[in-house]
Design a protein around this motif. Sequence first.
Motif, mmCIF file in Angstrom:
data_model
loop_
_atom_site.group_PDB
_atom_site.id
_atom_site.type_symbol
_atom_site.label_atom_id
_atom_site.label_comp_id
_atom_site.label_asym_id
_atom_site.label_seq_id
_atom_site.Cartn_x
_atom_site.Cartn_y
_atom_site.Cartn_z
ATOM 1 N N VAL A 29 0.849 -1.184 0.000
ATOM 2 C CA VAL A 29 0.000 0.000 0.000
ATOM 3 C C VAL A 29 0.887 1.238 0.000
ATOM 4 O O VAL A 29 1.840 1.331 0.786
ATOM 5 N N SER A 30 0.557 2.199 -0.861
ATOM 6 C CA SER A 30 1.268 3.481 -0.832
ATOM 7 C C SER A 30 0.819 4.271 0.387
ATOM 8 O O SER A 30 -0.377 4.349 0.676
ATOM 9 N N ILE A 31 1.778 4.865 1.089
ATOM 10 C CA ILE A 31 1.396 5.739 2.199
ATOM 11 C C ILE A 31 1.493 7.203 1.790
ATOM 12 O O ILE A 31 1.252 8.086 2.607
ATOM 13 N N GLY A 32 1.835 7.463 0.547
ATOM 14 C CA GLY A 32 1.689 8.796 -0.014
ATOM 15 C C GLY A 32 2.758 9.804 0.343
ATOM 16 O O GLY A 32 2.585 10.983 0.078
ATOM 17 N N ILE A 33 3.845 9.363 0.950
ATOM 18 C CA ILE A 33 4.925 10.312 1.242
ATOM 19 C C ILE A 33 6.217 9.790 0.626
ATOM 20 O O ILE A 33 6.366 8.594 0.362
ATOM 21 N N ASN A 34 7.152 10.709 0.422
ATOM 22 C CA ASN A 34 8.433 10.362 -0.169
ATOM 23 C C ASN A 34 9.400 9.906 0.917
ATOM 24 O O ASN A 34 9.388 10.445 2.024
ATOM 25 N N ILE A 35 10.243 8.951 0.577
ATOM 26 C CA ILE A 35 11.199 8.406 1.547
ATOM 27 C C ILE A 35 12.099 9.504 2.116
ATOM 28 O O ILE A 35 12.500 9.453 3.284
ATOM 29 N N THR A 36 12.405 10.528 1.315
ATOM 30 C CA THR A 36 13.283 11.590 1.797
ATOM 31 C C THR A 36 12.576 12.532 2.772
ATOM 32 O O THR A 36 13.232 13.357 3.414
ATOM 33 N N ASP A 37 11.251 12.421 2.865
ATOM 34 C CA ASP A 37 10.508 13.279 3.794
ATOM 35 C C ASP A 37 10.412 12.685 5.203
ATOM 36 O O ASP A 37 9.874 13.328 6.113
ATOM 37 N N VAL A 38 10.883 11.458 5.385
ATOM 38 C CA VAL A 38 10.846 10.844 6.713
ATOM 39 C C VAL A 38 12.044 11.361 7.501
ATOM 40 O O VAL A 38 13.189 11.068 7.160
ATOM 41 N N GLN A 39 11.768 12.137 8.522
ATOM 42 C CA GLN A 39 12.837 12.803 9.265
ATOM 43 C C GLN A 39 13.447 11.890 10.330
ATOM 44 O O GLN A 39 12.774 11.004 10.877
ATOM 45 N N MET A 40 14.708 12.133 10.622
ATOM 46 C CA MET A 40 15.441 11.372 11.630
ATOM 47 C C MET A 40 14.752 11.435 12.992
ATOM 48 O O MET A 40 14.239 12.484 13.383
ATOM 49 N N ASN A 41 14.733 10.285 13.698
ATOM 50 C CA ASN A 41 14.215 10.185 15.072
ATOM 51 C C ASN A 41 12.717 10.523 15.163
ATOM 52 O O ASN A 41 12.257 11.078 16.145
ATOM 53 N N THR A 42 11.977 10.183 14.077
ATOM 54 C CA THR A 42 10.522 10.382 14.103
ATOM 55 C C THR A 42 9.798 9.067 13.852
ATOM 56 O O THR A 42 10.354 8.124 13.281
ATOM 57 N N ALA A 43 8.534 9.043 14.286
ATOM 58 C CA ALA A 43 7.613 7.959 13.976
ATOM 59 C C ALA A 43 6.323 8.600 13.467
ATOM 60 O O ALA A 43 5.812 9.542 14.073
ATOM 61 N N THR A 44 5.817 8.104 12.336
ATOM 62 C CA THR A 44 4.601 8.660 11.737
ATOM 63 C C THR A 44 3.593 7.530 11.560
ATOM 64 O O THR A 44 3.924 6.471 11.023
ATOM 65 N N TYR A 45 2.379 7.790 12.007
ATOM 66 C CA TYR A 45 1.333 6.758 12.046
ATOM 67 C C TYR A 45 0.554 6.736 10.733
ATOM 68 O O TYR A 45 0.182 7.795 10.208
ATOM 69 N N PHE A 46 0.283 5.525 10.233
ATOM 70 C CA PHE A 46 -0.548 5.345 9.039
ATOM 71 C C PHE A 46 -1.485 4.162 9.264
ATOM 72 O O PHE A 46 -1.139 3.199 9.964
ATOM 73 N N SER A 47 -2.658 4.263 8.662
ATOM 74 C CA SER A 47 -3.648 3.194 8.744
ATOM 75 C C SER A 47 -3.726 2.507 7.390
ATOM 76 O O SER A 47 -4.073 3.139 6.389
ATOM 77 N N LEU A 48 -3.360 1.225 7.349
ATOM 78 C CA LEU A 48 -3.466 0.431 6.134
ATOM 79 C C LEU A 48 -4.740 -0.408 6.215
ATOM 80 O O LEU A 48 -5.286 -0.600 7.309
ATOM 81 N N PRO A 49 -5.222 -0.929 5.100
ATOM 82 C CA PRO A 49 -6.420 -1.793 5.174
ATOM 83 C C PRO A 49 -6.220 -2.995 6.093
ATOM 84 O O PRO A 49 -7.159 -3.455 6.738
ATOM 85 N N GLN A 50 -4.967 -3.496 6.174
ATOM 86 C CA GLN A 50 -4.713 -4.730 6.926
ATOM 87 C C GLN A 50 -4.327 -4.480 8.374
ATOM 88 O O GLN A 50 -4.553 -5.318 9.238
ATOM 89 N N THR A 51 -3.683 -3.347 8.652
ATOM 90 C CA THR A 51 -3.207 -3.055 10.005
ATOM 91 C C THR A 51 -2.820 -1.578 10.083
ATOM 92 O O THR A 51 -2.910 -0.849 9.091
ATOM 93 N N ASN A 52 -2.436 -1.161 11.259
ATOM 94 C CA ASN A 52 -1.928 0.206 11.449
ATOM 95 C C ASN A 52 -0.426 0.121 11.700
ATOM 96 O O ASN A 52 0.041 -0.815 12.360
#
Length: 143
Positions: free
Chosen positions: A16-39
């Motif tokens: 599943v696409s989570i709609g963000i670019n890999i370079t936008d994931v910042q160091m020492n962060t966690a970002t929550y996403f809801s997939l059809p199968q799990t979170n």
Amino acid sequence: MTGSDMGPAECGPMAVSIGINITDVQMNTATYFSLPQTNIWVCRDDKGVYAMDAECTHLGCPAKPHALSDPDPSLDPMIGTPVSGLSSGFKCNCHGATYDPNGQNPTAPAPAPLNHYLVCTTLSGIIYVDPGQVVDPSIRYHV
Ligand code: FES
């Protein structure tokens, strides 16, 4: 599965696409996403990016970063909003289980660590997560 810089071909039909670019994931962060199968949490530490189940292995409440000042166990975290302070690890506010920043070393009553899932990207870097492919928790997508 030993690699980490996987192209979209390595992800399976459940990816599943989570709609963000890999370079936008910042160091020492966690970002929550809801997939059809799990979170999931999409995280970045000093080794790279990884995707990890956000559902506590006890009874499935959300395991949240300690740094998130949200003590209500019934609330899901905000989707797509990075939480800094990944290095402090995760806590499930339902019954108090904790996990380290990599989702390992669970404390009671959690019976198991959090699963990690395969992370792939398109050629332009859009992240896909495949909840059908559990990977070793040491695997990172190198940014
Ligand atoms: S559901 Fe997480 S500790 Fe019980």
